[in-house]
Structure formats: C-alpha cells, structure tokens
Write an enzyme that holds these catalytic residues in place. Structure first.
Site, PDB file in Angstrom:
ATOM      1  N   ASP A  46      32.080  47.413  30.119  1.00 10.79           N
ATOM      2  CA  ASP A  46      33.419  46.842  30.273  1.00 10.79           C
ATOM      3  C   ASP A  46      33.344  45.329  30.099  1.00 10.79           C
ATOM      4  O   ASP A  46      32.763  44.627  30.929  1.00 10.79           O
ATOM      5  CB  ASP A  46      33.964  47.181  31.671  1.00 10.79           C
ATOM      6  CG  ASP A  46      35.384  46.675  31.851  1.00 10.79           C
ATOM      7  OD1 ASP A  46      36.317  47.441  31.566  1.00 10.79           O
ATOM      8  OD2 ASP A  46      35.558  45.510  32.264  1.00 10.79           O
ATOM      9  N   HIS A  93      45.099  42.694  29.731  1.00 11.84           N
ATOM     10  CA  HIS A  93      44.278  42.262  30.875  1.00 11.84           C
ATOM     11  C   HIS A  93      45.098  42.051  32.157  1.00 11.84           C
ATOM     12  O   HIS A  93      44.686  42.431  33.241  1.00 11.84           O
ATOM     13  CB  HIS A  93      43.526  40.984  30.489  1.00 11.84           C
ATOM     14  CG  HIS A  93      42.267  40.758  31.271  1.00 11.84           C
ATOM     15  ND1 HIS A  93      41.126  40.226  30.712  1.00 11.84           N
ATOM     16  CD2 HIS A  93      41.969  40.983  32.562  1.00 11.84           C
ATOM     17  CE1 HIS A  93      40.179  40.140  31.633  1.00 11.84           C
ATOM     18  NE2 HIS A  93      40.670  40.588  32.779  1.00 11.84           N
ATOM     19  N   TYR A 153      36.021  36.809  28.969  1.00 11.77           N
ATOM     20  CA  TYR A 153      34.688  36.649  29.566  1.00 11.77           C
ATOM     21  C   TYR A 153      33.780  35.799  28.667  1.00 11.77           C
ATOM     22  O   TYR A 153      32.746  35.307  29.115  1.00 11.77           O
ATOM     23  CB  TYR A 153      34.000  37.992  29.840  1.00 11.77           C
ATOM     24  CG  TYR A 153      34.733  38.933  30.774  1.00 11.77           C
ATOM     25  CD1 TYR A 153      35.812  38.507  31.543  1.00 11.77           C
ATOM     26  CD2 TYR A 153      34.350  40.254  30.902  1.00 11.77           C
ATOM     27  CE1 TYR A 153      36.491  39.372  32.389  1.00 11.77           C
ATOM     28  CE2 TYR A 153      35.015  41.132  31.744  1.00 11.77           C
ATOM     29  CZ  TYR A 153      36.091  40.691  32.480  1.00 11.77           C
ATOM     30  OH  TYR A 153      36.745  41.567  33.307  1.00 11.77           O
ATOM     31  N   LYS A 198      39.476  43.625  26.339  1.00 10.60           N
ATOM     32  CA  LYS A 198      40.837  43.386  26.855  1.00 10.60           C
ATOM     33  C   LYS A 198      41.514  42.228  26.130  1.00 10.60           C
ATOM     34  O   LYS A 198      40.859  41.236  25.772  1.00 10.60           O
ATOM     35  CB  LYS A 198      40.771  43.063  28.362  1.00 10.60           C
ATOM     36  CG  LYS A 198      39.910  44.035  29.151  1.00 10.60           C
ATOM     37  CD  LYS A 198      39.950  43.794  30.647  1.00 10.60           C
ATOM     38  CE  LYS A 198      38.882  44.628  31.362  1.00 10.60           C
ATOM     39  NZ  LYS A 198      37.575  43.960  31.501  1.00 10.60           N
TER      40      LYS A 198
HETATM   41  P1  NAD Z   1      31.612  43.820  41.757  1.00 13.67           P
HETATM   42  O1  NAD Z   1      32.360  44.343  42.911  1.00 13.67           O
HETATM   43  O2  NAD Z   1      30.970  44.751  40.788  1.00 13.67           O
HETATM   44  O3  NAD Z   1      30.569  42.818  42.371  1.00 13.67           O
HETATM   45  C1  NAD Z   1      29.556  42.241  41.617  1.00 13.67           C
HETATM   46  C2  NAD Z   1      28.628  41.512  42.585  1.00 13.67           C
HETATM   47  O4  NAD Z   1      28.145  42.444  43.556  1.00 13.67           O
HETATM   48  C3  NAD Z   1      27.386  41.025  41.849  1.00 13.67           C
HETATM   49  O5  NAD Z   1      27.562  39.721  41.396  1.00 13.67           O
HETATM   50  C4  NAD Z   1      26.331  41.105  42.912  1.00 13.67           C
HETATM   51  O6  NAD Z   1      26.324  39.904  43.623  1.00 13.67           O
HETATM   52  C5  NAD Z   1      26.798  42.183  43.840  1.00 13.67           C
HETATM   53  N1  NAD Z   1      26.007  43.430  43.667  1.00 13.67           N
HETATM   54  C6  NAD Z   1      25.969  44.257  42.589  1.00 13.67           C
HETATM   55  N2  NAD Z   1      25.162  45.295  42.821  1.00 13.67           N
HETATM   56  C7  NAD Z   1      24.672  45.129  44.076  1.00 13.67           C
HETATM   57  C8  NAD Z   1      23.782  45.870  44.881  1.00 13.67           C
HETATM   58  N3  NAD Z   1      23.251  47.020  44.460  1.00 13.67           N
HETATM   59  N4  NAD Z   1      23.504  45.401  46.118  1.00 13.67           N
HETATM   60  C9  NAD Z   1      24.051  44.259  46.570  1.00 13.67           C
HETATM   61  N5  NAD Z   1      24.909  43.508  45.848  1.00 13.67           N
HETATM   62  C10 NAD Z   1      25.210  43.933  44.618  1.00 13.67           C
HETATM   63  O7  NAD Z   1      32.597  42.802  41.008  1.00 13.67           O
HETATM   64  P2  NAD Z   1      33.046  42.498  39.531  1.00 13.67           P
HETATM   65  O8  NAD Z   1      31.904  42.166  38.658  1.00 13.67           O
HETATM   66  O9  NAD Z   1      34.123  41.505  39.644  1.00 13.67           O
HETATM   67  O10 NAD Z   1      33.696  43.875  39.045  1.00 13.67           O
HETATM   68  C11 NAD Z   1      33.053  44.801  38.176  1.00 13.67           C
HETATM   69  C12 NAD Z   1      33.603  44.699  36.775  1.00 13.67           C
HETATM   70  O11 NAD Z   1      35.030  44.884  36.776  1.00 13.67           O
HETATM   71  C13 NAD Z   1      33.458  43.325  36.126  1.00 13.67           C
HETATM   72  O12 NAD Z   1      32.156  43.025  35.749  1.00 13.67           O
HETATM   73  C14 NAD Z   1      34.442  43.425  35.000  1.00 13.67           C
HETATM   74  O13 NAD Z   1      33.922  44.220  33.952  1.00 13.67           O
HETATM   75  C15 NAD Z   1      35.585  44.139  35.707  1.00 13.67           C
HETATM   76  N6  NAD Z   1      36.608  43.206  36.226  1.00 13.67           N
HETATM   77  C16 NAD Z   1      37.879  43.275  35.714  1.00 13.67           C
HETATM   78  C17 NAD Z   1      38.870  42.439  36.184  1.00 13.67           C
HETATM   79  C18 NAD Z   1      40.257  42.569  35.631  1.00 13.67           C
HETATM   80  O14 NAD Z   1      41.102  41.703  35.913  1.00 13.67           O
HETATM   81  N7  NAD Z   1      40.538  43.571  34.841  1.00 13.67           N
HETATM   82  C19 NAD Z   1      38.600  41.492  37.192  1.00 13.67           C
HETATM   83  C20 NAD Z   1      37.308  41.430  37.690  1.00 13.67           C
HETATM   84  C21 NAD Z   1      36.335  42.289  37.220  1.00 13.67           C
END
Ligand code: NAD
Length: 275
Positions: A45, A108, A50, A75
């Site tokens: 994704d 988005h 990004y 997106k």
């Molecule tokens: P997430 O909830 O996946 O959190 C990521 C953070 O969690 C990492 O930086 C790390 O610090 C921690 N983490 C990951 N695995 C872990 C583990 N096993 N143990 C402990 N900590 C851990 O947040 P995200 O990246 O914001 O969301 C996932 C994906 O969603 C994004 O990468 C993106 O592709 C998407 N996204 C979309 C939007 C949107 O507006 N559509 C906004 C934000 C994110």
C-alpha cells in the site's frame, strides 16, 4: 504461508494482510519493500504523496515476482482531484511504479471543502475503464461522502481505507460499509505507535496467554474482524513478526475484550480537516 483473500464488491480479490509504506523514506524504500517481499508480503500500500512510488516500483521489478501474484495500491493526492488532473496523476504513479496498471486506486481524502471528490470518483471510473487500475475505492471517506458517490455514480467503492485500531474501531462506518458492500481497510492499524496500545490489558493478556506479541494480537484482531490490514515497519524482524499471524486465533472472549477498548480516539487527522 497463505494469506487469506477478501472478495471485493467487483468480484476481484485482495490479500487481507499487506505492507504499508507511509513515512518510508524514498531512498530506503527499495530495500524495505524488497525485504517485505522476501518475508512473504504480496500486497503493498503506497500513495503518490508518500514520495516513494519509485522505490516501490524498483523493488517490484527487482523481485522477479510475477505481476499477477502482487497486489499494488496507490492513491490520488488531494491537489490532483478533478478529471484531467486525476488522469495525469495516475499516469505519473504508474510510470514511477513501472506498472501498466495498479490493482487498486483510491481517492486519498475527500477534502469536502474543495467539493471535487464526486468528480474525481467519476474520473476513477474512467481510469478503471481504461485498464489503469483493476479496482477503485476511497480513503478517509465518512458516511456522507460514501452516500454521495454511491448516489452520483454507477460504482460502489470497493474499499474505504480509514484510520482503524482498537481505540478507534469506527463502528458506525463499518456498519454502513457492511450494508453497502464496501470492504474496510485499516490505516494506522497499530495506532502508529502514538499511544500505548500494546500494554492495554486485553491486548497484553491475550499476548501472554497465546505466547504471541501484542502487535500480533492486534493484527489478528483486525483479521478476525474482517478488516484488510497493512502494518508498516522498517525493521525486517518486525515485518516477519507482523506476517507471522496465521498459526493462532483469538477466542471470542479475547476479541470482545479488545472491542471494549473503543475510546473513539483518533491518532490522525479528522477527514473534514485535511485539505
Ligand atoms: P501503523 O499502525 O502500521 O504503525 C506503524 C508503526 O508501528 C511503525 O512505525 C512502528 O513504529 C510500529 N510497529 C510496527 N510493527 C511493530 C511491531 N511488531 N511491534 C512494535 N511496533 C511496531 O501505522 P501506519 O504506517 O500509519 O499505517 C499502516 C499503513 O496504512 C501505512 O503505511 C500506509 O500504507 C497506510 N496509511 C494510510 C493513510 C491514509 O490516509 N489513507 C494514513 C496513514 C497510513
């Protein structure tokens, strides 16, 4: 390891677990996505905003994995909403990704103040007709935005990608989506590490009982709740941990206890405020 697939309302399927690349630095993206593909992820994704589609494309090209085994989402950014600007934006994304089509193209954010999301949605229908994406969907749309695109077009979005985690489970939106056949994708599925989800008692206790990590418990809660999820991590060990979630199940009692963590608490922006 076989990742379950969810069938979308257009008949196409999507791997329920993927890998997200929000805040993955452009110069690190090829390595990090290559690691994710080696770990076994097949669903990536990304988004134009990004700034890392080039790295995603390089990792895909270098992997040698057949295109039909991969599921790639990108997106349309807010400033590209409109008709011609959406056509131009998807072409640029495809060029950066080195792909002829993506599997899923999303608006988005709704940006209701600009009032271009319905026009953009009609453009996405044409982009799909032109073979540049297989499925189309939206992100950060609330019920009123979904109602408007459903009423004003001939396509119900295949997905709505929204902030969703145990402290913000978005129950009204999920109920609406279930009723209209829209699949829900969770962003920030682990709460983006912005608050201490992992030490909350129902999550920590389930992890201890099952011999799993709190992150694995939260990912399992998403999967067993029917949600499509793509946690992000730069660390290969955590990528593997987050992918290793298919040899255990949460009990109904453990799911209910995690459901009860609902605090209606966002970690990200409210969709009405993002422009
Ligand atoms: P997430 O909830 O996946 O959190 C990521 C953070 O969690 C990492 O930086 C790390 O610090 C921690 N983490 C990951 N695995 C872990 C583990 N096993 N143990 C402990 N900590 C851990 O947040 P995200 O990246 O914001 O969301 C996932 C994906 O969603 C994004 O990468 C993106 O592709 C998407 N996204 C979309 C939007 C949107 O507006 N559509 C906004 C934000 C994110």
């Amino acid at each position: 390891m076989t990742v379950p697939h969810i069938t979308l309302n257009d008949g196409f399927t999507i791997p329920q677990l993927g890998f997200g690349v929000f805040r993955v630095e452009p110069e690190e993206t090829e390595r990090i996505v290559s690691d994710a593909l080696e770990v076994g992820y097949r669903h990536i994704d990304t988004a134009a905003i990004y700034g890392n589609e080039i790295g995603v494309g390089r990792a895909i090209a270098a992997s040698g994995i057949p295109r039909d085994e991969l599921y790639i989402t990108t997106k349309l950014w807010n400033s590209d909403q409109g008709t011609q600007s959406a056509f131009d934006a998807v072409d640029l994304s495809l060029e950066k990704l080195q792909l002829e089509r993506v599997d899923l193209y999303l608006i988005h954010w709704p940006v209701p103040k600009r009032d271009l999301y319905l026009e953009s949605w009609l453009a996405l229908e044409q982009i799909r007709e032109n073979g540049k994406t297989t499925s189309i969907g939206v992100s950060n749309f609330q019920i009123e935005h979904l109602e408007r695109v459903i009423a004003g077009s001939s396509t119900v979005p295949a997905v709505d990608q929204i902030e969703l985690h145990p402290a913000f489970p978005q129950l009204p939106l999920r109920t609406f989506a279930r009723g209209t056949g829209i699949a829900i994708e969770a962003w920030g599925p682990l709460g983006q590490g912005k608050y201490d989800l992992f030490s909350m008692a129902p999550i920590a206790e389930a992890a201890a009982e099952l011999g799993k990590t709190p992150a694995q418990v939260v990912i399992r809660w998403h999967l067993q709740s029917g949600i499509i999820v793509f946690p992000k991590s730069n660390s290969r060990a955590r990528m593997a941990e987050n992918f290793d979630v298919f040899d255990f199940e949460l009990s109904a009692a453990q799911i209910s206890a995690i459901d009860a963590l609902d605090e209606n608490m966002r970690v990200g922006s409210h969709p009405d405020e993002v422009s």
